[in-house]
Design an enzyme around this catalytic site. Structure first.
Site, mmCIF file in Angstrom:
data_model
loop_
_atom_site.group_PDB
_atom_site.id
_atom_site.type_symbol
_atom_site.label_atom_id
_atom_site.label_comp_id
_atom_site.label_asym_id
_atom_site.label_seq_id
_atom_site.Cartn_x
_atom_site.Cartn_y
_atom_site.Cartn_z
ATOM 1 N N ASP A 126 -60.120 10.095 -60.570
ATOM 2 C CA ASP A 126 -60.474 9.607 -59.235
ATOM 3 C C ASP A 126 -61.683 8.689 -59.347
ATOM 4 O OD1 ASP A 126 -62.554 11.312 -59.754
ATOM 5 O OD2 ASP A 126 -62.079 12.759 -58.176
ATOM 6 N N ASP A 151 -62.090 13.252 -64.349
ATOM 7 C CA ASP A 151 -61.006 13.278 -63.363
ATOM 8 C C ASP A 151 -60.462 11.872 -63.127
ATOM 9 O OD1 ASP A 151 -61.462 15.951 -63.096
ATOM 10 O OD2 ASP A 151 -62.549 15.814 -61.193
ATOM 11 N N ASP A 166 -64.874 9.149 -58.554
ATOM 12 C CA ASP A 166 -66.043 9.785 -59.187
ATOM 13 C C ASP A 166 -65.873 9.880 -60.699
ATOM 14 O OD1 ASP A 166 -67.570 10.091 -56.960
ATOM 15 O OD2 ASP A 166 -66.937 12.138 -56.527
ATOM 16 N N GLU A 170 -66.106 16.382 -67.410
ATOM 17 C CA GLU A 170 -66.709 16.327 -66.075
ATOM 18 C C GLU A 170 -66.575 17.678 -65.373
ATOM 19 O OE1 GLU A 170 -65.708 14.349 -61.710
ATOM 20 O OE2 GLU A 170 -64.671 13.611 -63.478
#
Length: 641
Positions: free
Chosen positions: A504, A502, A506, A428
């Site tokens: 998180d 990541d 997203d 990402e």
């Protein structure tokens, strides 16, 4: 060829073995029941016995069946049918029930008057189950009495004798699979329930109760909806395009039942059965169905002068896009391509299926103009999308030729050319991609940075999928193509595809989008176990020159405790929000080094459950997603706000 020495072992009549009775079954059980190691053969034991009860139901003599897994690991199958005949067989001189239990290829299925059609997974009957059981007890109720006989490894231990008077009728078999034959004799209730559910749909009105005495749980399967109900069940949460079409007909002693419905998805799901036995490789009933379906819809368009709706010539794949169908045929003497009956080859079935479907589908389209137009719109859109996808594929190929070595410029490829040793990291963001490129092992680790969120393929047709730049880059890098005609898993350039995002919200979304893409468009890659999810650390705990990395809260607490034994002074806890926060060395040592990294392999134990999950989380319907979130909200352990 060199001449054999006279001292070689002799080969004469003494070398010829004759395996009498059921000895052949014990010698080569796999030939009769399936694999004895992976659980398929073990469960076929149940289904072979169960099919006898289902045959009674198909003949109209049985309405209730009990299948029970007992605490000691044995299985009981009981029905309220006519009961196996107990009178003495004139020719063989033993009770008919004993003959059926101890002799291959014996039973009422060979007499056209007893059963017009019958199932049986391999056509070898309950005698095989008897041969492969350490113990089997047969109980028959008929002719005013209850009769019983015990067996061990196919040999009778007691005579068939009347135990008591009884007004009931039916057959009960309790068997314990032999641990000498099977690697494991532990039954999986999910496998049993799945097959029983299938049988309940295919035999409308039959009540089948499954009891698991090991857990105390029981489930009753009774589906009066028949194959039409089966189609509704298979549809799940998908949105219907039209009402369910259902027809049933008989010709030349062959009974055909078809149910089908189009939905808003883009995949085809057609299931075929002959005498309740599934054919995963299709056969003449499937080819008859496909030919008739395409022919009828094309003729309807022409007749009603609706060519403006479908300016492109319809192909079979167009009319089957988003189609769920169940084809069930009952054939007196079916012929299959193999013992496991995975493909029907009875040539006469093709014409019968085609004739019956054509007749009733034509009537349905003429009598239901609204439904006809909805179906036509769906198949027309599929034809237009197919043409658009063809053009998009050509563009992808042309673009690939223009790029260096046919590979996208963003890809940092590895030196290794053996796919089994090569890994591709889908990373990402460009910054994390840069760190990964610097920190990787160039020998066998390739890096492909992905910018932003890829297209949600759950809501897009193949032409839209192919026009997505990020997906096009990924497809080119993987090298195995995409789509029905182009995909070839043998050309996959990396046997480990590692999604690295990541930790998180997203990152989770991007990971889900990528998994949706692979599941929908490259299912074989997921099925073959090539997809992995990298597990980068969430925390870095440092004290002095010592640094420890933690992937979850519990591990973080443990590491904090460990480093706090000389006190908490100088102790620092860093929470990583993204991969870009790590330098190349840290990313290598925590997430990419095969000796230290943690990864999850993506597997599919139950495609139906996975299908439902993707549909709920990534589909158009909001309500099922809200229900899922409500049901699972309290289970969240790490909420990123």
């Amino acid at each position: 060829m060199p001449k054999k020495s006279k001292k070689d072992p002799k080969y004469d009549s003494s070398n010829i073995q004759v395996l009498k009775g059921l000895e052949a079954v014990k010698k080569r059980p796999g030939m009769y029941i399936g694999d004895t190691d992976d659980g398929t053969g073990l469960h076929h034991m149940i289904f072979e016995v169960l099919d006898n009860s289902i045959d009674e139901a198909m003949a109209g003599y049985c309405s209730k069946i009990l299948l029970q897994i007992n605490k000691n690991g044995s299985v009981t199958v009981k029905d309220d049918g006519r009961g196996i005949p107990v009178d003495k067989h004139e020719k063989e001189g033993v009770p008919a029930a004993e003959l059926i239990m101890t002799t291959l290829h014996s039973g009422g299925k060979f007499d056209d008057n007893s059963y017009k059609v019958s199932g049986g997974l391999h056509g070898v009957g309950v005698s095989v189950v008897n041969a492969l059981s350490s113990e089997l007890v047969l109980t028959v109720c008929r002719d005013g009495g209850m009769y019983q006989q015990k067996y061990s490894e196919g040999k009778k231990k007691t005579k068939l004798s009347k135990v008591k008077a009884s007004k009931e009728s039916g057959t009960e078999i309790t068997f314990t699979p032999s641990d000498k034959i099977f690697t494991s004799i532990k039954f999986d209730i999910d496998i049993i329930n799945k097959r029983v559910q299938e049988l309940s749909f295919l035999n409308a009105g039959v009540n089948i109760e499954v009891k698991d005495e090991r857990t105390g749980k029981s489930k009753t399967f009774k589906n009066s909806g028949g194959v039409a109900g089966y189609v509704k069940f298979l549809k799940g949460r998908k949105q219907s395009v039209c009402e369910t079409f259902h027809c049933e007909g008989n010709q030349d002693d062959i009974t055909v039942e078809v149910a089908m419905q189009w939905n808003d998805s883009y995949s085809e799901n057609v299931l075929c059965y002959t005498n309740n036995i599934p054919q995963k490789d299709g056969g003449t009933h499937l080819s008859g169905f496909r030919a008739s379906l395409t022919r009828v819809l094309k003729a309807f368009i022409k007749k009603e002068e609706l060519n403006k709706k479908a300016p492109i010539e319809l192909l079979g794949e167009d009319v089957r896009e988003g189609l769920i169908a169940v084809i069930s045929v009952k054939v007196p003497d079916p012929k299959f391509s193999s013992q496991t009956k995975e493909k029907l080859v009875s040539s006469e079935v093709e014409g019968v299926v085609s004739t019956i479907l054509s007749k009733y589908l034509n009537e349905f389209l003429l009598e239901n103009p609204k439904e006809a137009m909805q179906i036509l719109t769906k198949v027309s859109e599929a034809a237009l999308a197919r043409e658009a996808a063809r053009k998009a594929r050509e563009m992808t190929r042309r673009k690939g030729v223009l790029e260096v070595a046919g590979l996208p410029g963003k890809l940092a490829d590895c030196q290794e050319k053996d796919p089994t040793l090569s890994e591709l990291y889908l990373v990402e963001g460009d910054s994390a991609g840069g760190s990964a490129k610097q920190g990787r092992n160039r020998q066998n680790q390739a890096i492909l940075p992905l910018k932003g969120k890829i297209l949600n393929v759950e809501k897009a047709r193949i032409d839209k999928v192919l026009s997505s730049q990020e997906i096009g880059t990924m497809v080119t890098a993987l090298g195995c193509g995409i789509g029905r005609d182009d995909f070839d898993i043998s050309k996959l350039r990396y046997h480990r595809i590692i999604i690295m995002t990541d930790a998180d919200v997203d990152g989770s979304h991007i990971r889900t989008l990528l998994l949706t893409f692979f599941y929908r468009q490259m299912f074989e890659i997921v099925e073959s176990g090539h997809i992995y999810i990298a597990m980068p650390p969430l925390y870095k705990i440092t004290k002095g020159k010592t640094a420890l990395y933690s992937s979850n809260e519990a591990e973080k607490e443990s590491h904090v405790k460990e480093l706090s034994k000389g006190g908490t002074k100088g102790l620092e806890v860093q929470r990583y929000k993204g991969l870009g926060e790590m330098n190349p060395d840290q990313l290598w040592s925590t997430t990419m080094d095969p000796d230290n990294r943690r990864m999850m392999q993506v597997t599919i134990k139950d495609a139906k459950e996975a299908d439902d999950a993707f549909e709920v989380l990534m589909g158009d319907q909001v309500e099922p997603r809200r229900e899922f979130l409500d049901a699972n909200a309290l289970s969240v352990s790490n909420l990123d706000i």
